[in-house]
Design an enzyme around this catalytic site. Structure first.
Site, short mmCIF file in Angstrom:
data_model
loop_
_atom_site.label_atom_id
_atom_site.label_comp_id
_atom_site.label_asym_id
_atom_site.label_seq_id
_atom_site.Cartn_x
_atom_site.Cartn_y
_atom_site.Cartn_z
N ALA A 201 0.83 -1.21 0.00
CA ALA A 201 0.00 0.00 0.00
C ALA A 201 0.86 1.26 0.00
O ALA A 201 0.59 2.20 -0.75
CB ALA A 201 -0.93 -0.02 1.21
N GLY A 202 1.90 1.28 0.83
CA GLY A 202 2.75 2.47 0.92
C GLY A 202 3.50 2.72 -0.36
O GLY A 202 3.55 3.87 -0.86
N LYS B 152 0.85 0.15 12.29
CA LYS B 152 1.25 -0.65 11.13
C LYS B 152 -0.03 -1.13 10.45
O LYS B 152 -0.39 -2.30 10.49
CB LYS B 152 2.12 -1.83 11.56
CG LYS B 152 3.46 -1.42 12.18
CD LYS B 152 4.45 -2.54 12.21
CE LYS B 152 5.70 -2.13 12.97
NZ LYS B 152 6.41 -0.98 12.35
N THR B 153 -0.73 -0.15 9.87
CA THR B 153 -2.01 -0.45 9.23
C THR B 153 -2.11 0.33 7.92
O THR B 153 -1.32 1.24 7.66
CB THR B 153 -3.21 -0.03 10.11
OG1 THR B 153 -3.24 1.40 10.16
CG2 THR B 153 -3.11 -0.58 11.52
N ALA B 154 -3.11 -0.02 7.12
CA ALA B 154 -3.36 0.73 5.89
C ALA B 154 -3.78 2.16 6.21
O ALA B 154 -3.51 3.09 5.45
CB ALA B 154 -4.43 0.04 5.06
N ALA B 155 -4.45 2.34 7.36
CA ALA B 155 -4.85 3.68 7.76
C ALA B 155 -3.63 4.55 8.03
O ALA B 155 -3.64 5.76 7.76
CB ALA B 155 -5.73 3.62 9.01
N CYS C 179 -8.36 1.26 13.62
CA CYS C 179 -8.63 -0.16 13.77
C CYS C 179 -10.13 -0.35 13.93
O CYS C 179 -10.66 -0.10 15.02
CB CYS C 179 -7.89 -0.70 14.99
SG CYS C 179 -8.26 -2.43 15.34
N ASP D 274 4.65 -0.50 7.22
CA ASP D 274 5.00 -1.40 8.32
C ASP D 274 6.47 -1.39 8.68
O ASP D 274 6.83 -1.70 9.82
CB ASP D 274 4.60 -2.84 7.95
CG ASP D 274 3.11 -3.01 7.77
OD1 ASP D 274 2.37 -2.07 8.11
OD2 ASP D 274 2.69 -4.09 7.29
N CYS E 205 -1.29 -4.56 12.02
CA CYS E 205 -2.68 -4.56 12.47
C CYS E 205 -2.83 -5.27 13.82
O CYS E 205 -3.31 -6.41 13.90
CB CYS E 205 -3.61 -5.22 11.45
SG CYS E 205 -5.35 -5.08 11.91
N GLN F 123 -4.82 -6.42 2.49
CA GLN F 123 -4.60 -7.09 3.77
C GLN F 123 -5.64 -6.75 4.85
O GLN F 123 -5.93 -7.60 5.69
CB GLN F 123 -3.19 -6.80 4.28
CG GLN F 123 -2.12 -7.37 3.34
CD GLN F 123 -0.71 -7.27 3.91
OE1 GLN F 123 -0.49 -7.54 5.07
NE2 GLN F 123 0.22 -6.86 3.06
#
Lengths: 441, 127
Positions: A51-52, A350-353, A385, A342, A203, A81
């Site tokens: 994603a990053g 360590k999330t997509a957000a 989350c 991450d 996550c 993910q």
């Protein structure tokens, strides 16, 4: 890249800069800074197509049309993910989390379909596992992290989905196999062990969601009464944000989920269905199980862990995480290196957000650096989350580096279990994720 | 401002994700309204209101179920805003489909009894 930083900007350059600044991605830097950066034909290398990496590739390709952007990653598939917990609990089909990187990467960039093996930040060269040397002026590290299943003696990822072994983290197939194991277990019930390691986690809410949804699946099947679900935390908490930790523990107490603290999964015997947990005092406790959810210890990818870019001291040194400033996300020793996602050695997110809110910061600070200016955009550690409580209900938890709850909208109550939060998780976050990848938000 | 931009992007991505369904709905609406063009419109309001009134409570219950949840999971203001807003949207959509269908059906039923109204639109000629 040897630009004359004092050269006047052409009308076209100004126009391009204004358009780029006008896009939602670049309110963090001035038009002058962007215009200055756009004069450079900088070589930007991005390691990692998660994603990053993809988000930055799209943003930079749009903002820096004169730059040479190279993506280094062999992966052809792209996995959503955040959807793994939904696959692993039977809510989504596995096909819903699988896409292709080719459909997400921008045109006009170079894609080296090899894995980075070595980084030399002094000579500014990345070497791949195929021996290709990729020189750079600026490096964006977005390699993600490594799942260290091998650190658990007896653990075999091939066993996920059978013999009661589950693990939501091991890719789409692992998530799908986890649902097979859970679906079998719910029919009869029994002893379930849900583990949590002591390392930083991708996550960190996922092990909790798996526990909530396992209990819910047992309840739906009518086997909860004859089951015993135990959460085995290697830490003294189950979640790093105190208010959430307390709330989850209260809910589990009411729902009959037992918790054991400072119990690290030290060994597993899949054939005998036995797990051994170690305490900080060195005691070892063997527990039988019918179902076990294994959360592997996590660390930096080898290419970063073994490179000069990793933390050398402090809490992030053991995992070999990328040594970035937590505010600017720029490397603390190599100012032409940035990190996203991450791999960053920063607290919590360590999330997509996290990628959603940090990608504009990395983009702005990288552009400032290319323009020869100091980075000024600041990241507060935002992460999110959606904590699924049961099928149909969730809590939308957002917080920062310091564990402060930071709801995006004032009317959202992060402690409230809610249909809205559920709908966001199952229907709205994936579209938001794609908007992030395309660099629009 | 950022959240509004994010929401617009989510809607756009949802449209892209379900583009065939969205296209089918829009095409269906366009065809129905085109077919009903020029037919009597005097009962448009009551037809729309009746269908919307029937669909609205059904959608209150049905939409959360469609998304794997239940209306009983609506616990506070934002939940109810979402439930009522989405049900109102579904009711309006149903009404938009119902009006041209009703016009076509009424005209067909009356076709043998009296001539069609002029295609140029407007009300049927007074007796």
């Amino acid at each position: 890249m040897n630009p004359d930083r004092n050269a006047p900007f052409s009308r076209r350059q100004w126009l391009h800069a204004l358009v780029a600044v006008g896009s939602a991605s670049l309110p963090l830097i001035s038009g002058r800074t962007l215009a200055a950066a756009q004069q450079h034909s900088a070589r930007v290398v991005i390691l990692g197509s998660g994603a990053g990496g993809i988000s930055l590739a799209n943003r930079l390709a749009r903002a820096l049309p004169a730059a040479s952007i190279t993506m280094v990653d062999r992966k052809e598939a792209h996995h959503y993910q955040p959807g793994y917990t939904l696959v692993a609990t039977g809510i989504w089909d596995v096909a819903q989390v699988i896409d292709t990187n080719a459909s997400l990467l921008p045109g006009g960039i170079r894609w080296v379909r090899e894995m980075a093996r070595e980084i030399d930040p002094e000579s500014r060269v990345v070497t791949t596992d195929a021996g290709t040397r990729v020189p750079y002026d600026f490096l964006v590290v977005a390699t993600g992290l490594a799942l260290d299943y091998a650190a658990i003696p007896g653990m075999d990822v091939a066993a996920i989905g059978r013999d009661g072994v589950a693990s939501v983290y091991n890719g789409p197939d692992g998530a799908s196999a986890t649902w097979r194991a859970m679906a079998q277990f719910r029919e009869r019930g029994g002893d379930a062990l849900m583990t949590l390691p002591a390392t930083p986690l991708k996550c960190a809410g996922a092990p909790l969601k798996m526990t909530f949804l396992l209990a819910d699946r047992l309840r739906q099947a009518g086997t909860l009464e004859r089951s015993r679900v135990t959460f085995e935390s290697a830490l003294g908490v189950v979640f790093g944000v105190p208010r959430i930790n307390e709330d989850v523990l209260r809910r589990w107490k009411e729902g009959g989920v037992a918790v054991e603290f400072n119990h690290r999964l030290a060994e597993i015997d899949i054939g005998r269905r036995r797990a051994v947990f170690a305490t900080p005092e060195g005691e070892r406790h063997e527990r039988p199980y019918d179902f076990i959810h294994v959360v592997p210890p996590m660390r930096a990818t080898d290419v970063i862990r073994t490179s000069p870019l990793a933390w050398r001291e402090g809490p992030f040194a053991a995992g070999g995480w990328l040594e970035v400033d937590r505010s600017t996300l720029r490397h603390r020793r190599y100012p032409n290196v940035f990190g996203i996602g991450d791999i960053n050695g920063t607290p919590r997110g360590k999330t997509a957000a996290t990628v959603k809110k940090s990608a504009p910061v990395v983009e702005a600070n990288l552009i400032s650096t290319i323009a020869g200016r100091e980075p000024t955009a600041s990241f507060d550690g935002y992460t999110s989350c959606p904590m699924i409580i049961r099928e149909g209900s969730a809590m939308l938890i957002e917080f920062d580096y310091d564990g402060r709850l930071t709801p995006s909208l004032p009317m959202i109550d992060p402690m409230q279990e809610s249909y809205l939060a559920w709908l966001m998780k199952v229907k709205m976050l994936k579209p938001a994720y794609y908007a992030v990848l395309r660099g629009r938000v | 401002m950022y959240e509004i931009w994010l929401m617009l992007n989510i809607v756009w991505e949802l449209v892209l994700l379900h583009r065939w369904a969205v296209a089918a709905v829009l095409l269906g609406l366009a065809l129905l309204w085109a077919a009903a063009r020029g037919r009597s419109g005097r009962r448009t309001g009551p037809t729309f209101a009746l269908v919307a009134a029937v669909v609205f409570p059904l959608a209150i219950v049905g939409l959360p179920m469609l998304f794997g949840s239940s209306v009983t999971e609506a616990r506070y203001g934002p939940d109810w805003l979402l439930v009522i807003g989405s049900a109102a949207g579904a009711a309006m959509l149903a009404g938009l489909f119902a009006v041209p269908v009703a016009r076509l059906l009424r005209t067909d039923r009356n076709a043998g009894a009296r001539p069609h109204p002029p295609l140029s639109g407007g009300a049927a000629p007074r007796a």
